[in-house]
Write an enzyme that holds these catalytic residues in place. Structure first.
Site, PDB file in Angstrom:
ATOM      1  N   ARG A 141       0.819  -1.216   0.000  1.00 48.16           N
ATOM      2  CA  ARG A 141       0.000   0.000   0.000  1.00 48.16           C
ATOM      3  C   ARG A 141       0.853   1.268   0.000  1.00 48.16           C
ATOM      4  NH1 ARG A 141      -5.354   1.205   1.756  1.00 48.16           N
ATOM      5  NH2 ARG A 141      -5.684   3.422   1.326  1.00 48.16           N
ATOM      6  N   HIS A 148      14.670 -10.756   7.121  1.00 47.15           N
ATOM      7  CA  HIS A 148      15.474 -11.253   5.997  1.00 47.15           C
ATOM      8  C   HIS A 148      15.443 -10.196   4.893  1.00 47.15           C
ATOM      9  CE1 HIS A 148      16.635 -14.966   3.387  1.00 47.15           C
ATOM     10  NE2 HIS A 148      17.072 -13.845   2.818  1.00 47.15           N
ATOM     11  N   ARG A 161      16.296  -8.313   1.548  1.00 43.07           N
ATOM     12  CA  ARG A 161      16.809  -8.737   0.241  1.00 43.07           C
ATOM     13  C   ARG A 161      17.156  -7.505  -0.585  1.00 43.07           C
ATOM     14  NH1 ARG A 161      13.325 -13.176   1.319  1.00 43.07           N
ATOM     15  NH2 ARG A 161      14.256 -15.179   0.723  1.00 43.07           N
ATOM     16  N   GLU A 177      18.809 -12.471   8.551  1.00 43.38           N
ATOM     17  CA  GLU A 177      19.115 -13.503   7.570  1.00 43.38           C
ATOM     18  C   GLU A 177      19.423 -12.861   6.221  1.00 43.38           C
ATOM     19  OE1 GLU A 177      15.944 -16.869   9.187  1.00 43.38           O
ATOM     20  OE2 GLU A 177      15.504 -15.758   7.351  1.00 43.38           O
ATOM     21  N   THR A 220      11.175 -17.251  -2.150  1.00 41.17           N
ATOM     22  CA  THR A 220      11.576 -17.504  -0.772  1.00 41.17           C
ATOM     23  C   THR A 220      12.752 -18.458  -0.795  1.00 41.17           C
ATOM     24  OG1 THR A 220      10.776 -18.182   1.426  1.00 41.17           O
ATOM     25  CG2 THR A 220       9.971 -19.436  -0.477  1.00 41.17           C
ATOM     26  N   HIS A 241      11.449 -22.552   8.260  1.00 39.78           N
ATOM     27  CA  HIS A 241      10.825 -22.490   6.939  1.00 39.78           C
ATOM     28  C   HIS A 241       9.585 -23.374   6.912  1.00 39.78           C
ATOM     29  CE1 HIS A 241      11.274 -20.644   2.969  1.00 39.78           C
ATOM     30  NE2 HIS A 241      10.474 -21.611   2.585  1.00 39.78           N
ATOM     31  N   ASP A 242       8.442 -22.728   6.784  1.00 41.00           N
ATOM     32  CA  ASP A 242       7.133 -23.384   6.677  1.00 41.00           C
ATOM     33  C   ASP A 242       6.735 -24.147   7.936  1.00 41.00           C
ATOM     34  OD1 ASP A 242       6.679 -22.346   4.174  1.00 41.00           O
ATOM     35  OD2 ASP A 242       7.438 -24.103   3.112  1.00 41.00           O
ATOM     36  N   GLY A 270       7.715 -17.221  10.359  1.00 41.87           N
ATOM     37  CA  GLY A 270       7.134 -15.975   9.898  1.00 41.87           C
ATOM     38  C   GLY A 270       5.869 -16.150   9.084  1.00 41.87           C
ATOM     39  N   HIS A 271       5.972 -16.797   7.926  1.00 39.06           N
ATOM     40  CA  HIS A 271       4.851 -16.841   6.996  1.00 39.06           C
ATOM     41  C   HIS A 271       3.606 -17.441   7.635  1.00 39.06           C
ATOM     42  CE1 HIS A 271       2.961 -16.955   3.001  1.00 39.06           C
ATOM     43  NE2 HIS A 271       2.514 -18.143   3.343  1.00 39.06           N
TER      44      HIS A 271
END
Length: 247
Positions: free
Chosen positions: A18, A43, A45, A72, A109, A200-201, A223-224
């Site tokens: 947004r 993380h 990037r 990370e 990812t 991760h996941d 996180g996700h």
């Protein structure tokens, strides 16, 4: 107890979609801390599609002395635009831990870890620099046998097991083989003197099974799934749910 480090990348994704400053990543971190998490992960990037360098700096200022701070990223990604590079960011904000991840620009990812038989020499000067500025160094690795003794000798303190394949196998109802590989990897790393993180996941559904299989698991970075579940349950209660699973 295994430390829960909440990855806030998805808060930044929502904000960036947004523009502006909402939702506020520091307010999200504050909520997580107030409800018991032991760490915050980001993380950044180079394309700055979620967490940006200014977020890394703002979080460092508010987290110092309160909870662990884990940054990370790919240490080989060169600086560009407003992104100064992972090691430069670490040098500036001095996080508790830097987790080195071999992700490329085109990846949505992270989807694989370092191959220690080939990557350690490239990593040596980076590990030396991170140790010199007081950061604990963790390497993102796939499950399976690797030369963990060489990583320890290099100055690495931890590994983070990539748990994407475990989460996928769990969702398919057949986690046993992948879970056994993760447990064997953790044992080998611990025998070499490394502490073991995972991420991760991981989710409320699969975390308890994973935790039970990995004695001495030091930290999980989530996180996700956590942010997704928080849309339904609220961030505060979701963090508390994860902590209850880890207990």
């Amino acid at each position: 107890m295994t430390l829960l480090s909440v990855n806030l990348n998805k808060i930044a994704v929502l904000r960036n979609s947004r523009g502006g400053t909402e939702p506020d990543i520091c307010r999200a971190a504050q909520t997580c801390i107030e409800n018991g998490c032991g760490g915050i992960t980001v993380h950044p990037r180079p394309d700055m599609r979620h967490v940006r360098p200014e977020d890394v700096r703002a979080l460092a200022a508010m987290l110092r002395g309160r909870v662990e701070y884990n940054i990370e990223g790919n240490p080989f990604a060169p600086p560009r635009g407003g992104y100064p590079g992972l090691i430069a960011l670490a040098r500036e904000v001095r996080p508790t831990q830097v987790t080195l991840v071999p992700d490329g620009d085109g990846q949505i990812t992270s989807d694989h870890g370092f191959d220690l038989s080939n990557d350690l020499e490239r990593l040596r000067p980076l590990v030396d620099e991170l140790n010199a500025i007081g950061c604990r160094v963790s390497l993102f690795v796939d499950s399976g046998p690797q030369d963990f003794a060489a990583a320890k000798a290099l100055g690495v303190q931890r590994i983070e097991i990539y748990t994407g394949p475990y989460a996928e196998a769990f969702a398919e109802g057949e986690p046993d083989a992948v879970l056994a590989d993760c447990a064997a990897t953790a044992r080998l790393a611990q025998q070499a003197g490394l502490a073991v993180n995972a991420g991760h996941d991981l989710s409320q559904a699969n975390l308890g099974t994973f935790k039970a299989a990995i004695p001495g698991l030091a930290e999980v970075s989530i996180g996700h799934a956590l942010i997704g579940e928080a849309l339904y349950e609220g961030l505060a209660s979701t963090v508390r749910n994860y902590l209850q699973i880890l207990r």
